[in-house]
Design a protein around this motif. Structure first.
Motif, mmCIF file in Angstrom:
data_model
loop_
_atom_site.group_PDB
_atom_site.id
_atom_site.type_symbol
_atom_site.label_atom_id
_atom_site.label_comp_id
_atom_site.label_asym_id
_atom_site.label_seq_id
_atom_site.Cartn_x
_atom_site.Cartn_y
_atom_site.Cartn_z
ATOM 1 N N THR A 222 1.502 -15.370 1.155
ATOM 2 C CA THR A 222 1.441 -14.339 2.197
ATOM 3 C C THR A 222 2.593 -14.502 3.184
ATOM 4 O O THR A 222 3.115 -13.508 3.689
ATOM 5 N N PHE A 223 3.020 -15.756 3.418
ATOM 6 C CA PHE A 223 4.194 -15.920 4.278
ATOM 7 C C PHE A 223 5.432 -15.375 3.582
ATOM 8 O O PHE A 223 6.287 -14.764 4.224
ATOM 9 N N TRP A 224 5.538 -15.555 2.258
ATOM 10 C CA TRP A 224 6.648 -14.971 1.484
ATOM 11 C C TRP A 224 6.705 -13.458 1.713
ATOM 12 O O TRP A 224 7.759 -12.902 2.005
ATOM 13 N N LEU A 225 5.560 -12.800 1.570
ATOM 14 C CA LEU A 225 5.500 -11.346 1.751
ATOM 15 C C LEU A 225 5.854 -10.952 3.183
ATOM 16 O O LEU A 225 6.519 -9.939 3.416
ATOM 17 N N LEU B 150 -3.276 -8.356 3.566
ATOM 18 C CA LEU B 150 -2.251 -8.803 4.504
ATOM 19 C C LEU B 150 -1.739 -7.567 5.211
ATOM 20 O O LEU B 150 -1.303 -6.616 4.560
ATOM 21 N N ARG B 151 -1.834 -7.547 6.545
ATOM 22 C CA ARG B 151 -1.418 -6.362 7.291
ATOM 23 C C ARG B 151 -0.801 -6.765 8.624
ATOM 24 O O ARG B 151 -1.065 -7.849 9.147
ATOM 25 N N ALA B 152 0.015 -5.855 9.155
ATOM 26 C CA ALA B 152 0.588 -6.061 10.480
ATOM 27 C C ALA B 152 -0.513 -5.918 11.521
ATOM 28 O O ALA B 152 -1.367 -5.033 11.418
ATOM 29 N N LEU B 153 -0.496 -6.782 12.515
ATOM 30 C CA LEU B 153 -1.502 -6.733 13.575
ATOM 31 C C LEU B 153 -1.330 -5.496 14.438
ATOM 32 O O LEU B 153 -2.306 -4.895 14.882
ATOM 33 N N GLN C 96 0.794 -1.225 0.000
ATOM 34 C CA GLN C 96 0.000 0.000 0.000
ATOM 35 C C GLN C 96 0.828 1.278 0.000
ATOM 36 O O GLN C 96 0.402 2.279 -0.533
ATOM 37 N N GLY C 97 1.975 1.270 0.603
ATOM 38 C CA GLY C 97 2.794 2.479 0.633
ATOM 39 C C GLY C 97 4.194 2.159 1.095
ATOM 40 O O GLY C 97 4.461 1.099 1.636
ATOM 41 N N ILE C 98 5.086 3.108 0.920
ATOM 42 C CA ILE C 98 6.494 2.877 1.230
ATOM 43 C C ILE C 98 6.728 2.573 2.717
ATOM 44 O O ILE C 98 7.583 1.774 3.063
ATOM 45 N N PHE C 99 5.953 3.191 3.597
ATOM 46 C CA PHE C 99 6.136 2.964 5.033
ATOM 47 C C PHE C 99 5.083 2.020 5.601
ATOM 48 O O PHE C 99 5.070 1.753 6.789
ATOM 49 N N SER C 100 4.240 1.496 4.765
ATOM 50 C CA SER C 100 3.158 0.617 5.192
ATOM 51 C C SER C 100 3.626 -0.825 5.278
ATOM 52 O O SER C 100 4.511 -1.249 4.536
ATOM 53 N N ARG C 101 3.012 -1.580 6.153
ATOM 54 C CA ARG C 101 3.209 -3.024 6.213
ATOM 55 C C ARG C 101 1.881 -3.700 5.874
ATOM 56 O O ARG C 101 1.424 -4.601 6.547
ATOM 57 N N THR C 102 1.266 -3.225 4.812
ATOM 58 C CA THR C 102 -0.026 -3.735 4.348
ATOM 59 C C THR C 102 0.057 -4.014 2.854
ATOM 60 O O THR C 102 0.604 -3.217 2.102
ATOM 61 N N PHE C 103 -0.497 -5.157 2.454
ATOM 62 C CA PHE C 103 -0.526 -5.566 1.062
ATOM 63 C C PHE C 103 -1.962 -5.842 0.643
ATOM 64 O O PHE C 103 -2.740 -6.403 1.420
ATOM 65 N N ASP C 104 -2.292 -5.474 -0.582
ATOM 66 C CA ASP C 104 -3.554 -5.854 -1.205
ATOM 67 C C ASP C 104 -3.239 -6.994 -2.166
ATOM 68 O O ASP C 104 -2.374 -6.854 -3.030
ATOM 69 N N LEU C 105 -3.943 -8.112 -2.005
ATOM 70 C CA LEU C 105 -3.720 -9.288 -2.848
ATOM 71 C C LEU C 105 -4.967 -9.578 -3.658
ATOM 72 O O LEU C 105 -6.084 -9.378 -3.176
ATOM 73 N N HIS C 106 -4.744 -10.078 -4.880
ATOM 74 C CA HIS C 106 -5.849 -10.441 -5.760
ATOM 75 C C HIS C 106 -5.535 -11.775 -6.408
ATOM 76 O O HIS C 106 -4.396 -12.030 -6.806
ATOM 77 N N GLY C 107 -6.553 -12.612 -6.500
ATOM 78 C CA GLY C 107 -6.427 -13.900 -7.163
ATOM 79 C C GLY C 107 -7.772 -14.333 -7.698
ATOM 80 O O GLY C 107 -8.770 -13.619 -7.561
ATOM 81 N N SER C 108 -7.818 -15.500 -8.270
ATOM 82 C CA SER C 108 -9.063 -15.979 -8.866
ATOM 83 C C SER C 108 -10.160 -16.200 -7.832
ATOM 84 O O SER C 108 -11.337 -16.172 -8.159
ATOM 85 N N GLY D 69 4.779 -4.961 16.208
ATOM 86 C CA GLY D 69 4.914 -6.411 16.250
ATOM 87 C C GLY D 69 5.159 -7.007 14.880
ATOM 88 O O GLY D 69 5.040 -6.342 13.853
ATOM 89 N N ARG D 70 5.509 -8.289 14.846
ATOM 90 C CA ARG D 70 5.768 -8.983 13.588
ATOM 91 C C ARG D 70 4.610 -9.879 13.155
ATOM 92 O O ARG D 70 4.640 -10.448 12.082
ATOM 93 N N THR D 71 3.578 -9.994 13.991
ATOM 94 C CA THR D 71 2.417 -10.804 13.629
ATOM 95 C C THR D 71 1.676 -10.152 12.470
ATOM 96 O O THR D 71 1.444 -8.945 12.476
ATOM 97 N N MET D 72 1.321 -10.975 11.477
ATOM 98 C CA MET D 72 0.600 -10.491 10.299
ATOM 99 C C MET D 72 -0.759 -11.184 10.221
ATOM 100 O O MET D 72 -0.891 -12.346 10.611
#
Length: 154
Positions: free
Chosen positions: A134-137, A88-91, A70-82, A95-98
C-alpha cells in the motif's frame, strides 16, 4: 509505528522499517513496476498494462495481493489478497495522507509535513507485506502528483 524514508533527496526509492520489519522499495526507471524486498524476501510489483490501473505483488509463492485503481481521477484502490479485501484511499481531496481499511485492518500513511516525502505508517499493522504494497501504491500517487505539478519533471 513504521518509518518510510526515501533513499536519496531526489529518489522515489524507499526504505521502510519499524516493529521488527524492514522493506526496500525500488522502482524501475520510468515505470510503476519494480521490486520490493520485504524482510529479506524478494517480491516483484507487476503492472500488466500501462493503460490499465492494476498492479500485482508477486512473491515466491505467487500472487500475494492485487490492486485496482477505481478510476482515472480517483485516488482509491481496491486490494485483494488471501487474507481478504482492503481499500486504500486518500483521506481528503487535496492531502497526501492515505487510509487503508478492511478485513480487520485499519492504518494510515501520513507524510511528515507538506514539503517532504518522508512518512510514517500508524495503526493496525498485521501484515507487513500489505503495509509495504500500500505504501508502494501511495508513492505512485505522490510521483504522479509531483510530475503533473512540475510540468513533467521529477
Amino acid at each position: 509505528m513504521i518509518r518510510c524514508l526515501p533513499i536519496g533527496i531526489c529518489s522515489w526509492d524507499y526504505d521502510i522499517q519499524g516493529e521488527g520489519h524492514h522493506a526496500h522499495l525500488g522502482f524501475r526507471s520510468m515505470s510503476e513496476q519494480g521490486e520490493l524486498v520485504i524482510d529479506q524476501v524478494r517480491h516483484e510489483v507487476v503492472k500488466p498494462s500501462a493503460f490499465i490501473g492494476e498492479w500485482c505483488l508477486m512473491g515466491p509463492e505467487g500472487q500475494v495481493f492485487s490492486a485496482t485503481k477505481q478510476g482515472i481521477f480517483s485516488r482509491t484502490f481496491d486490494l485483494h489478497g488471501s487474507e481478504g479485501s482492503f481499500n486504500l484511499r486518500a483521506l481528503s481531496a487535496f492531502g497526501r495522507t492515505m487510509v487503508v481499511e478492511g478485513s480487520q485492518t485499519d492504518f494510515q500513511i501520513v507524510p511528515d509535513h507538506a514539503f517532504t516525502r518522508r512518512a510514517s505508517i500508524q495503526g493496525d499493522l498485521k501484515d507487513f507485506r500489505l503495509v509495504a504494497f500500500t505504501f508502494w501504491l501511495t508513492v505512485i500517487m505522490w510521483r504522479r502528483a509531483s510530475r503533473s505539478n512540475s510540468g513533467g519533471g521529477s
